[in-house]
Design a protein around this motif. Sequence first.
Motif: not given
Length: 216
Positions: A68-91
Amino acid sequence: MAESVSAKQFHDEQGTAGWHVLYGGAQTVYPTGSFATGVEFIRRIALDTVAVGREPDIDLRPEAVVVRTASTPRGRLDALDVELVQRVSAIAAELGLTPDPSQLHTIQIAIAEAEGTSTRDFWVAALGYESLGGFVVDPLRRGPRMWFDEISTPGRGRTHIDVAVPNDRADEHVAAVLRAGGRLADASHAPQWWTFASPENHGVDIAAWGDVDDGA
């Protein structure tokens, strides 16, 4: 500061298939088949997060890894979350792992309160949680978060459980609850969420809005 990303924008990005935006951020479940495979998966994720500058929450079990990834404790997303997800998906793809959204859901608890009453401090002390905006949350994000529902309408259910599910699995989840004896108490907000009562009148909301709405 990275640019904010809505749930729709997140799903529109390449490399996010199989992930869903539920309570707490973008997340998915990877069945691994073995503890050793899960450990290797996490090791490689840890190495890749250095380049992204953000570390995800990871739950390791012998049969699966939840990320799970989020930019804030409330669960909001930003561009870094997208990049992280893309990297995890590739792995995951390199390791032959495929996300299984059918195992994915998150839970929060809605604490009913009489008008003008606050029990927030009680729950913080009792559970070892902390107050965060309108929520009371586990500092390590293990247990379900809690929010406070001021109820003054007679006849309505009180404290209840919210279950967030992937938007494209909501109808299937609702059908399963009905087959299991659930009573549909309120469908006026569908397809954002459905309110059910158990055979003993316990309240449960099945929520699908976070996966398509900005207000996760």
